[in-house]
Design a protein around this motif. Sequence first.
Motif, PDB file in Angstrom:
ATOM      1  N   ARG A 399      44.585  31.422  46.920  1.00  0.00           N
ATOM      2  CA  ARG A 399      43.824  32.721  47.645  1.00  0.00           C
ATOM      3  C   ARG A 399      44.780  33.844  47.498  1.00  0.00           C
ATOM      4  NH1 ARG A 399      39.966  31.061  52.395  1.00  0.00           N
ATOM      5  NH2 ARG A 399      38.982  29.373  51.393  1.00  0.00           N
ATOM      6  N   ILE A 400      44.054  35.052  47.301  1.00  0.00           N
ATOM      7  CA  ILE A 400      44.780  36.562  46.805  1.00  0.00           C
ATOM      8  C   ILE A 400      43.871  37.518  47.687  1.00  0.00           C
ATOM      9  CG2 ILE A 400      45.979  35.595  44.955  1.00  0.00           C
ATOM     10  CD1 ILE A 400      43.276  37.884  44.675  1.00  0.00           C
ATOM     11  N   VAL A 401      44.621  38.698  47.801  1.00  0.00           N
ATOM     12  CA  VAL A 401      43.986  39.738  48.111  1.00  0.00           C
ATOM     13  C   VAL A 401      43.939  40.886  46.997  1.00  0.00           C
ATOM     14  CG1 VAL A 401      44.016  41.674  49.983  1.00  0.00           C
ATOM     15  CG2 VAL A 401      44.500  39.544  50.832  1.00  0.00           C
ATOM     16  N   TRP A 402      42.977  41.527  47.271  1.00  0.00           N
ATOM     17  CA  TRP A 402      42.635  42.555  45.906  1.00  0.00           C
ATOM     18  C   TRP A 402      41.628  43.418  46.613  1.00  0.00           C
ATOM     19  CZ3 TRP A 402      45.667  44.401  42.769  1.00  0.00           C
ATOM     20  CH2 TRP A 402      45.324  45.346  41.625  1.00  0.00           C
ATOM     21  N   HIS A 403      42.010  44.883  46.598  1.00  0.00           N
ATOM     22  CA  HIS A 403      41.113  45.822  46.884  1.00  0.00           C
ATOM     23  C   HIS A 403      40.348  45.635  48.210  1.00  0.00           C
ATOM     24  CE1 HIS A 403      40.950  47.337  42.414  1.00  0.00           C
ATOM     25  NE2 HIS A 403      42.003  47.789  42.990  1.00  0.00           N
ATOM     26  N   GLY A 404      41.234  45.146  49.072  1.00  0.00           N
ATOM     27  CA  GLY A 404      40.668  44.993  50.677  1.00  0.00           C
ATOM     28  C   GLY A 404      39.829  43.624  50.604  1.00  0.00           C
ATOM     29  N   ASN A 405      39.808  42.832  49.619  1.00  0.00           N
ATOM     30  CA  ASN A 405      38.880  41.577  49.899  1.00  0.00           C
ATOM     31  C   ASN A 405      39.785  40.342  49.615  1.00  0.00           C
ATOM     32  OD1 ASN A 405      36.102  42.192  50.454  1.00  0.00           O
ATOM     33  ND2 ASN A 405      36.519  43.632  48.433  1.00  0.00           N
ATOM     34  N   VAL A 406      39.370  38.902  50.111  1.00  0.00           N
ATOM     35  CA  VAL A 406      40.018  37.730  49.983  1.00  0.00           C
ATOM     36  C   VAL A 406      39.193  37.098  48.901  1.00  0.00           C
ATOM     37  CG1 VAL A 406      40.445  35.782  50.759  1.00  0.00           C
ATOM     38  CG2 VAL A 406      41.026  37.796  52.157  1.00  0.00           C
ATOM     39  N   TYR A 407      39.892  36.553  47.754  1.00  0.00           N
ATOM     40  CA  TYR A 407      39.557  35.799  46.719  1.00  0.00           C
ATOM     41  C   TYR A 407      40.213  34.273  46.764  1.00  0.00           C
ATOM     42  CZ  TYR A 407      37.493  40.359  44.899  1.00  0.00           C
ATOM     43  OH  TYR A 407      37.044  41.364  44.826  1.00  0.00           O
ATOM     44  N   ALA A 408      39.380  33.530  46.146  1.00  0.00           N
ATOM     45  CA  ALA A 408      39.772  32.156  46.071  1.00  0.00           C
ATOM     46  C   ALA A 408      39.624  31.749  44.570  1.00  0.00           C
ATOM     47  CB  ALA A 408      39.433  30.985  46.683  1.00  0.00           C
ATOM     48  N   ALA A 409      40.655  31.122  43.753  1.00  0.00           N
ATOM     49  CA  ALA A 409      40.737  30.737  42.581  1.00  0.00           C
ATOM     50  C   ALA A 409      39.810  29.841  42.217  1.00  0.00           C
ATOM     51  CB  ALA A 409      41.994  30.650  41.739  1.00  0.00           C
ATOM     52  N   LYS A 410      38.761  29.747  41.196  1.00  0.00           N
ATOM     53  CA  LYS A 410      37.880  28.630  40.886  1.00  0.00           C
ATOM     54  C   LYS A 410      38.666  27.678  39.884  1.00  0.00           C
ATOM     55  CE  LYS A 410      34.002  30.355  39.655  1.00  0.00           C
ATOM     56  NZ  LYS A 410      32.935  31.376  39.165  1.00  0.00           N
ATOM     57  N   TRP A 411      39.696  27.993  39.201  1.00  0.00           N
ATOM     58  CA  TRP A 411      40.208  27.193  38.113  1.00  0.00           C
ATOM     59  C   TRP A 411      41.762  27.851  38.138  1.00  0.00           C
ATOM     60  CZ3 TRP A 411      35.294  28.909  36.534  1.00  0.00           C
ATOM     61  CH2 TRP A 411      35.177  30.050  35.885  1.00  0.00           C
ATOM     62  N   TRP A 412      42.535  26.958  37.191  1.00  0.00           N
ATOM     63  CA  TRP A 412      43.727  27.881  36.581  1.00  0.00           C
ATOM     64  C   TRP A 412      43.578  29.107  36.105  1.00  0.00           C
ATOM     65  CZ3 TRP A 412      46.276  29.849  32.549  1.00  0.00           C
ATOM     66  CH2 TRP A 412      47.574  29.893  32.598  1.00  0.00           C
ATOM     67  N   THR A 413      44.275  30.238  36.388  1.00  0.00           N
ATOM     68  CA  THR A 413      44.004  31.442  36.124  1.00  0.00           C
ATOM     69  C   THR A 413      45.116  32.333  35.862  1.00  0.00           C
ATOM     70  OG1 THR A 413      42.726  33.747  36.323  1.00  0.00           O
ATOM     71  CG2 THR A 413      43.068  32.286  38.170  1.00  0.00           C
ATOM     72  N   ASN A 414      45.303  33.403  34.800  1.00  0.00           N
ATOM     73  CA  ASN A 414      46.299  34.045  34.778  1.00  0.00           C
ATOM     74  C   ASN A 414      45.879  35.329  34.085  1.00  0.00           C
ATOM     75  OD1 ASN A 414      49.259  34.536  32.591  1.00  0.00           O
ATOM     76  ND2 ASN A 414      49.324  35.097  34.615  1.00  0.00           N
ATOM     77  N   GLY A 415      45.951  36.623  34.882  1.00  0.00           N
ATOM     78  CA  GLY A 415      45.462  37.716  34.366  1.00  0.00           C
ATOM     79  C   GLY A 415      44.177  38.123  34.431  1.00  0.00           C
ATOM     80  N   ASP A 416      43.296  37.347  35.185  1.00  0.00           N
ATOM     81  CA  ASP A 416      41.901  37.451  35.153  1.00  0.00           C
ATOM     82  C   ASP A 416      41.774  38.479  36.510  1.00  0.00           C
ATOM     83  OD1 ASP A 416      40.780  35.964  33.174  1.00  0.00           O
ATOM     84  OD2 ASP A 416      41.464  34.241  33.937  1.00  0.00           O
ATOM     85  N   LEU A 417      41.073  39.593  36.214  1.00  0.00           N
ATOM     86  CA  LEU A 417      40.850  40.418  37.225  1.00  0.00           C
ATOM     87  C   LEU A 417      39.900  39.767  38.130  1.00  0.00           C
ATOM     88  CD1 LEU A 417      41.890  43.475  37.913  1.00  0.00           C
ATOM     89  CD2 LEU A 417      39.828  44.239  37.128  1.00  0.00           C
ATOM     90  N   PRO A 418      40.249  40.013  39.522  1.00  0.00           N
ATOM     91  CA  PRO A 418      39.357  39.313  40.560  1.00  0.00           C
ATOM     92  C   PRO A 418      38.212  40.150  40.784  1.00  0.00           C
ATOM     93  CG  PRO A 418      41.499  39.427  41.387  1.00  0.00           C
ATOM     94  CD  PRO A 418      41.425  40.208  40.196  1.00  0.00           C
ATOM     95  N   ASP A 419      38.198  41.306  40.658  1.00  0.00           N
ATOM     96  CA  ASP A 419      36.708  41.913  40.750  1.00  0.00           C
ATOM     97  C   ASP A 419      36.454  42.779  39.410  1.00  0.00           C
ATOM     98  OD1 ASP A 419      38.755  43.979  40.580  1.00  0.00           O
ATOM     99  OD2 ASP A 419      38.363  45.147  42.233  1.00  0.00           O
ATOM    100  N   ASP A 420      36.467  42.046  38.303  1.00  0.00           N
ATOM    101  CA  ASP A 420      36.061  42.521  36.833  1.00  0.00           C
ATOM    102  C   ASP A 420      34.823  42.728  36.996  1.00  0.00           C
ATOM    103  OD1 ASP A 420      35.608  43.150  34.340  1.00  0.00           O
ATOM    104  OD2 ASP A 420      36.786  41.238  33.539  1.00  0.00           O
ATOM    105  N   PRO A 421      34.328  44.106  36.751  1.00  0.00           N
ATOM    106  CA  PRO A 421      32.798  44.329  36.845  1.00  0.00           C
ATOM    107  C   PRO A 421      32.063  43.861  35.635  1.00  0.00           C
ATOM    108  CG  PRO A 421      34.117  46.353  36.472  1.00  0.00           C
ATOM    109  CD  PRO A 421      35.023  45.264  36.638  1.00  0.00           C
ATOM    110  N   SER A 422      32.685  43.611  34.648  1.00  0.00           N
ATOM    111  CA  SER A 422      32.041  43.398  33.192  1.00  0.00           C
ATOM    112  C   SER A 422      31.786  41.990  32.945  1.00  0.00           C
ATOM    113  CB  SER A 422      32.925  43.830  32.033  1.00  0.00           C
ATOM    114  OG  SER A 422      34.257  43.588  32.037  1.00  0.00           O
ATOM    115  N   ALA A 423      32.521  40.976  33.857  1.00  0.00           N
ATOM    116  CA  ALA A 423      32.713  39.491  33.409  1.00  0.00           C
ATOM    117  C   ALA A 423      31.266  39.030  33.945  1.00  0.00           C
ATOM    118  CB  ALA A 423      33.653  38.869  34.071  1.00  0.00           C
TER     119      ALA A 423
END
Length: 524
Positions: A399-423
């Motif tokens: 779990r991480i925090v980004w732009h005031g929100n908490v996110y949980a990783a769905k799988w191994w990830t490196n460099g994937d923006l949590p709130d990427d609007p284009s994905a």
Amino acid sequence: MSKRFPGRKLSLVRVLALGVAAGVVVVGAGYGWSGFEDSRAAAAGSSGFAGYVDVTATPTYAFEQPVSDEAANVVLSFIVADPDEECTPTWGASQSLGEAEINLDLDRRIARLVGDGGEVSVSFGGLANDELATVCTDAGKLTRAYAAVVDRYNLTSIDLDVEGDNLSDTAAGKRRAEAMAALQKKRHAAGEDLTVWLTLPVAQTGLTEDGLTAVQQMLDADVDLAGVNVMTMDFGGKRPTSMLDASIAAAEATHSQLQDLYQRNDLAVGSQTLWRQIGVTPMIGQNDVPGEIFTLDDAAGLNTFARAKGLGRVSLWSLNRDSTCAPNYPDVTRVSDGCSGVKQGDALFVDVLGQGITGQLDADVVPEEPTAKAEVVDDPATSPYPIWDEEVAYVKGDRIVWHGNVYAAKWWTNGDLPDDPSAAASDVAWDLIGPVLPGDKPVPTLTVPAGTYPEWSTDTVYQQDDLILFSGRVLIAKWWNQSDSPQAALEGATASPWRLLKNDEVQDILSELAAAEPTAAPRE
């Protein structure tokens, strides 16, 4: 007045106030309401739709991500007494309020739904466990137990689901009513509101005697009762010709019963206005009684009836069940917590039953107008989890925090923006849980001291249950292996011979290490 949970209501007290304002004379026998005055008072209320959610059922239902506009308002169920501490509220007798925050992210998910404009109510009781009033006999403690839930989730609307042995306990009913009256009085004194709905079992002939007693007890205690919601399900006895006909018959019989009851209590209102104080809740699909099946056509018919009569509330049990059962669930006559037991195709009961019912459960709370939000600055001192770092590799569940929100990783990830609007949704490596909450503090990072277990080595032969350290994390061998890098397990590969230990398992290790430390010898 709290504005966190917008909603709608029309209580007996407010209905009578509207009648007086309109020049209505309400006499002891309940006469004096003209058709115009009745229509005017009824129009001042609204019909609200909110589906029940079984909070502790598995798999967890993501109510914070509504499948449609009709699913944006929910009744979270059920708060019951702790089996070991009678005056302590729990979710389903299995999780304390604090445990639900940690294990289910409940507080954060509620905040997310409300922040998006949804309404959250909470239901006390249900059939399976002890409703608080049945076992908590201390009046002060009982009121504080209800208040603890209302205050924690900043509620303006609650539901009392009283059935089974809880309903036949009249002493508990009196305690419950008096606690509700005390809680409402305290909140009104503070300029806050609390809508109270009473949910009861019903037959095609109307409420049971125990049900009518429960309503009378609320009136005797001067509870500002928003309405009575009847569970149009599990009728038993002679099989109904259809669940729609049975539901309508039950609602109309309840209307007649309440009309008589309110007249005897000098609280009579017009017929249309009384419908605003009645709700219906069917059990979608296969009911607990064999042969009783509430279909999508029944839902469409009940929606038509509810809108024509102007019912104050429509619900369903439950949003968890609003889907066709998977092929691996062959016996659909056996009631499931996770599917309806009927073939729904692309249709949802929540959309059919809630169509056109746009109100909410509490009319006294006005939603705040949306305003531009200031730029969020993530602060490590108050963020519950580490701030996302594009240089860090995360594994599933991190779990991480980004732009005031908490996110949980769905799988191994490196460099994937949590709130990427284009994905695309299927490509996003992060699940949004909900906002950082006021009062949040950093969650301690669980790490074991270096040297606690050996570092993984490509030359070592490992046996099942061997523990190793790899990239600062503890993993356990699932079977004999050699030269199989634990990296695959960090990336979420289930075929890896290694499994990453969960936080609670790491906590157990830390506790064992602490207990094993020798105590210092006393000084002479």
